[in-house]
Design a protein around this motif. Structure first.
Motif, PDB file in Angstrom:
ATOM      1  N   ASP A  12       0.833  -1.208   0.000  1.00 23.93           N
ATOM      2  CA  ASP A  12       0.000   0.000   0.000  1.00 23.93           C
ATOM      3  C   ASP A  12       0.869   1.260   0.000  1.00 23.93           C
ATOM      4  N   ASN A  14       3.936   1.503  -1.147  1.00 25.83           N
ATOM      5  CA  ASN A  14       4.582   1.615  -2.455  1.00 25.83           C
ATOM      6  C   ASN A  14       3.618   2.117  -3.524  1.00 25.83           C
ATOM      7  N   ARG A  15       2.363   1.666  -3.446  1.00 25.52           N
ATOM      8  CA  ARG A  15       1.356   2.151  -4.411  1.00 25.52           C
ATOM      9  C   ARG A  15       1.103   3.648  -4.223  1.00 25.52           C
ATOM     10  N   LEU A  17       3.146   5.900  -2.890  1.00 20.29           N
ATOM     11  CA  LEU A  17       4.331   6.636  -3.358  1.00 20.29           C
ATOM     12  C   LEU A  17       4.379   6.679  -4.883  1.00 20.29           C
ATOM     13  N   ALA A  18       4.081   5.553  -5.528  1.00 17.22           N
ATOM     14  CA  ALA A  18       4.083   5.514  -6.991  1.00 17.22           C
ATOM     15  C   ALA A  18       3.060   6.503  -7.552  1.00 17.22           C
ATOM     16  N   LEU A  19       1.880   6.575  -6.936  1.00 16.43           N
ATOM     17  CA  LEU A  19       0.860   7.531  -7.366  1.00 16.43           C
ATOM     18  C   LEU A  19       1.377   8.968  -7.242  1.00 16.43           C
ATOM     19  N   PHE A  21       4.418  10.054  -7.197  1.00 12.62           N
ATOM     20  CA  PHE A  21       5.460  10.323  -8.191  1.00 12.62           C
ATOM     21  C   PHE A  21       4.837  10.469  -9.576  1.00 12.62           C
ATOM     22  N   HIS A  22       3.885   9.600  -9.891  1.00 11.43           N
ATOM     23  CA  HIS A  22       3.219   9.670 -11.198  1.00 11.43           C
ATOM     24  C   HIS A  22       2.481  10.997 -11.382  1.00 11.43           C
ATOM     25  N   GLN A  23       1.859  11.485 -10.317  1.00 16.14           N
ATOM     26  CA  GLN A  23       1.134  12.757 -10.367  1.00 16.14           C
ATOM     27  C   GLN A  23       2.072  13.959 -10.352  1.00 16.14           C
ATOM     28  N   ASP A  27       9.200  14.255  -6.024  1.00 20.66           N
ATOM     29  CA  ASP A  27      10.296  13.923  -6.926  1.00 20.66           C
ATOM     30  C   ASP A  27      11.369  13.136  -6.171  1.00 20.66           C
ATOM     31  N   GLU A  28      12.480  12.880  -6.833  1.00 19.16           N
ATOM     32  CA  GLU A  28      13.528  12.017  -6.274  1.00 19.16           C
ATOM     33  C   GLU A  28      14.125  12.557  -4.968  1.00 19.16           C
ATOM     34  N   LEU A  31      12.895  10.603  -2.111  1.00 24.19           N
ATOM     35  CA  LEU A  31      13.570   9.311  -1.940  1.00 24.19           C
ATOM     36  C   LEU A  31      14.914   9.489  -1.246  1.00 24.19           C
TER      37      LEU A  31
END
Length: 156
Positions: A12, A14-15, A17-19, A21-23, A27-28, A31
């Protein structure tokens, strides 16, 4: 072996965070901030982000106060607050907030009051979205840590 609850919570996180970053919300740099967290400072990221939120709320209040003053004309003050907001947003990886600050600063540099007011509304909206999503992420992380600490007795 990780518990099923811990696996689900990590997935959950990771999902989410991926969202973000995708939106383009993060940014990095976020991380890189996470890489500074370890066993000696397990709450490092949430502590840094909470300081950011505390300071940002003051900056947002100051910006709103300045722009709501009918006699306001010192756009350099707005620029000072925006530079602080932009720097701190960038340091935690808040990409969309940083970009809004850039647009806001451009409006302030040409003394565009209505542009500044629109930018402030967008900045407040982006700030609330970021705050809610990072709060959600930190809650998942705390739940994952709790789940990792739970050990069930083996069934014989």
């Amino acid at each position: 072996m990780l518990g099923l609850g811990e696996d689900r919570l990590r997935a959950d996180m990771n999902r989410l965070l991926a969202l973000l970053f995708h939106q383009g919300v993060l940014d990095e740099q976020f991380l890189q901030l996470q890489q500074l967290q370890d066993e000696s400072s397990p709450n490092f990221v949430s502590e840094v982000v909470n300081i950011y939120f505390h300071e940002s709320e003051k900056l947002l209040r100051n910006l709103r106060t300045l722009l709501m003053d009918k006699e306001f004309s010192d756009y350099k003050k707005i620029g000072i607050h925006l530079n602080q907001m932009m720097g701190s947003s960038s340091s935690i990886g808040a990409k969309r907030l940083t970009n809004v600050c850039v647009a806001f600063r451009a409006a302030s540099q040409i003394n565009n009051r209505s542009g500044c007011l629109r930018a402030l509304e967008l900045l407040e909206h982006e700030y609330c979205y970021l705050k809610n999503k990072l709060h959600e992420l930190f809650q998942l992380e705390q739940q994952r840590i709790l789940a990792a600490g739970v050990r069930y007795p083996r069934q014989m």
